[in-house]
Design a protein around this motif. Structure first.
Motif, PDB file in Angstrom:
ATOM      1  N   SER A  54      -8.812 -42.643  -1.376  1.00 42.09           N
ATOM      2  CA  SER A  54      -8.455 -43.934  -1.966  1.00 42.09           C
ATOM      3  C   SER A  54      -7.116 -43.896  -2.716  1.00 42.09           C
ATOM      4  O   SER A  54      -6.576 -44.952  -3.051  1.00 42.09           O
ATOM      5  CB  SER A  54      -9.558 -44.406  -2.916  1.00 42.09           C
ATOM      6  OG  SER A  54      -9.709 -43.496  -3.988  1.00 42.09           O
ATOM      7  N   GLU A  55      -6.585 -42.709  -2.943  1.00 43.98           N
ATOM      8  CA  GLU A  55      -5.298 -42.574  -3.621  1.00 43.98           C
ATOM      9  C   GLU A  55      -4.127 -42.701  -2.655  1.00 43.98           C
ATOM     10  O   GLU A  55      -2.963 -42.670  -3.079  1.00 43.98           O
ATOM     11  CB  GLU A  55      -5.219 -41.213  -4.322  1.00 43.98           C
ATOM     12  CG  GLU A  55      -6.255 -41.012  -5.402  1.00 43.98           C
ATOM     13  CD  GLU A  55      -6.117 -39.653  -6.066  1.00 43.98           C
ATOM     14  OE1 GLU A  55      -5.006 -39.091  -6.078  1.00 43.98           O
ATOM     15  OE2 GLU A  55      -7.130 -39.136  -6.564  1.00 43.98           O
ATOM     16  N   TYR A  56      -4.425 -42.844  -1.350  1.00 43.72           N
ATOM     17  CA  TYR A  56      -3.374 -42.776  -0.342  1.00 43.72           C
ATOM     18  C   TYR A  56      -3.429 -43.924   0.640  1.00 43.72           C
ATOM     19  O   TYR A  56      -4.509 -44.374   1.030  1.00 43.72           O
ATOM     20  CB  TYR A  56      -3.485 -41.470   0.442  1.00 43.72           C
ATOM     21  CG  TYR A  56      -3.350 -40.239  -0.422  1.00 43.72           C
ATOM     22  CD1 TYR A  56      -4.473 -39.653  -0.985  1.00 43.72           C
ATOM     23  CD2 TYR A  56      -2.107 -39.672  -0.669  1.00 43.72           C
ATOM     24  CE1 TYR A  56      -4.357 -38.529  -1.789  1.00 43.72           C
ATOM     25  CE2 TYR A  56      -1.982 -38.545  -1.464  1.00 43.72           C
ATOM     26  CZ  TYR A  56      -3.111 -37.987  -2.026  1.00 43.72           C
ATOM     27  OH  TYR A  56      -2.988 -36.879  -2.817  1.00 43.72           O
TER      28      TYR A  56
ATOM     29  N   SER B  66      -3.784 -49.742   4.014  1.00 43.33           N
ATOM     30  CA  SER B  66      -3.449 -49.591   2.609  1.00 43.33           C
ATOM     31  C   SER B  66      -4.600 -48.908   1.865  1.00 43.33           C
ATOM     32  O   SER B  66      -5.648 -48.612   2.423  1.00 43.33           O
ATOM     33  CB  SER B  66      -3.167 -50.966   2.002  1.00 43.33           C
ATOM     34  OG  SER B  66      -4.302 -51.804   2.129  1.00 43.33           O
ATOM     35  N   TYR B  67      -4.406 -48.667   0.574  1.00 41.05           N
ATOM     36  CA  TYR B  67      -5.366 -47.907  -0.235  1.00 41.05           C
ATOM     37  C   TYR B  67      -6.795 -48.435  -0.108  1.00 41.05           C
ATOM     38  O   TYR B  67      -7.735 -47.662   0.060  1.00 41.05           O
ATOM     39  CB  TYR B  67      -4.985 -47.978  -1.713  1.00 41.05           C
ATOM     40  CG  TYR B  67      -3.610 -47.504  -2.054  1.00 41.05           C
ATOM     41  CD1 TYR B  67      -2.618 -48.410  -2.404  1.00 41.05           C
ATOM     42  CD2 TYR B  67      -3.285 -46.153  -2.059  1.00 41.05           C
ATOM     43  CE1 TYR B  67      -1.347 -47.976  -2.738  1.00 41.05           C
ATOM     44  CE2 TYR B  67      -2.015 -45.720  -2.392  1.00 41.05           C
ATOM     45  CZ  TYR B  67      -1.057 -46.642  -2.730  1.00 41.05           C
ATOM     46  OH  TYR B  67       0.207 -46.225  -3.061  1.00 41.05           O
ATOM     47  N   SER B  68      -6.937 -49.734  -0.188  1.00 42.45           N
ATOM     48  CA  SER B  68      -8.279 -50.331  -0.182  1.00 42.45           C
ATOM     49  C   SER B  68      -8.719 -50.778   1.191  1.00 42.45           C
ATOM     50  O   SER B  68      -9.872 -51.146   1.385  1.00 42.45           O
ATOM     51  CB  SER B  68      -8.301 -51.542  -1.114  1.00 42.45           C
ATOM     52  OG  SER B  68      -7.438 -52.556  -0.602  1.00 42.45           O
TER      53      SER B  68
ATOM     54  N   ASN C 126     -13.885 -45.444   1.656  1.00 41.76           N
ATOM     55  CA  ASN C 126     -13.419 -44.583   0.565  1.00 41.76           C
ATOM     56  C   ASN C 126     -14.562 -43.829  -0.100  1.00 41.76           C
ATOM     57  O   ASN C 126     -14.357 -42.760  -0.681  1.00 41.76           O
ATOM     58  CB  ASN C 126     -12.635 -45.399  -0.459  1.00 41.76           C
ATOM     59  CG  ASN C 126     -11.241 -45.764   0.038  1.00 41.76           C
ATOM     60  OD1 ASN C 126     -10.697 -45.109   0.937  1.00 41.76           O
ATOM     61  ND2 ASN C 126     -10.661 -46.807  -0.521  1.00 41.76           N
TER      62      ASN C 126
ATOM     63  N   SER D  33       1.164 -41.223  -0.803  1.00 36.03           N
ATOM     64  CA  SER D  33       0.711 -41.708  -2.104  1.00 36.03           C
ATOM     65  C   SER D  33       1.456 -42.965  -2.533  1.00 36.03           C
ATOM     66  O   SER D  33       0.927 -43.763  -3.298  1.00 36.03           O
ATOM     67  CB  SER D  33       0.876 -40.619  -3.157  1.00 36.03           C
ATOM     68  OG  SER D  33       2.223 -40.178  -3.206  1.00 36.03           O
TER      69      SER D  33
END
Length: 124
Positions: A30-32, A52-54, A74, A100
């Motif tokens: 979830s950080e990437y 994207s992250y989410s 995630n 990141s």
């Protein structure tokens, strides 16, 4: 840093489906932002899809749009690439990559971490 491991490749007939997985370890997915790229023999690595992250934003190459679907879980630290209606030209080694601070999901130079790749072969 994050480590990425792809799985799910194999041999499939034209028109078939495969689902690739990209598992994150070391750091949470979830950080990437995560992208999928592929490289066929004698060709340059090319962008396939990104998320994207989410997972709220997704990106696709024109060649795979409406056939491939990227998603991420995630909670399981995994990003997926569902590939349907496969064609011989989809044959390649598929790589997932993580960044990141994504500036351009389409550009492989944007990514910081790469997996080892998984082979996808579409036979006619």
């Amino acid at each position: 840093q994050v480590q990425l491991v792809e799985s799910g490749g194999g041999v499939v007939q034209v028109g078939g489906s495969l689902r690739l997985s990209c598992a994150c370890s070391g750091r949470t997915c979830s950080e990437y932002g995560v992208g999928w790229f592929r490289q066929a023999p004698g060709k340059e690595r090319e962008f396939v899809s990104g998320t994207s992250y989410s997972g709220g934003s997704t990106y696709y190459a024109d060649s795979v749009k409406d056939r491939f679907t990227i998603s991420r879980d995630n909670a399981k630290d995994t990003v997926y690439l569902q590939m349907d209606s496969l064609k011989p030209e989809d044959t390649a080694v598929y790589y997932c990559a993580a960044v990141s601070d994504p500036l351009d999901y389409y550009d492989s130079d944007s990514y910081d971490y790469w997996g080892q790749g998984t082979q996808v072969t579409v036979s006619s």
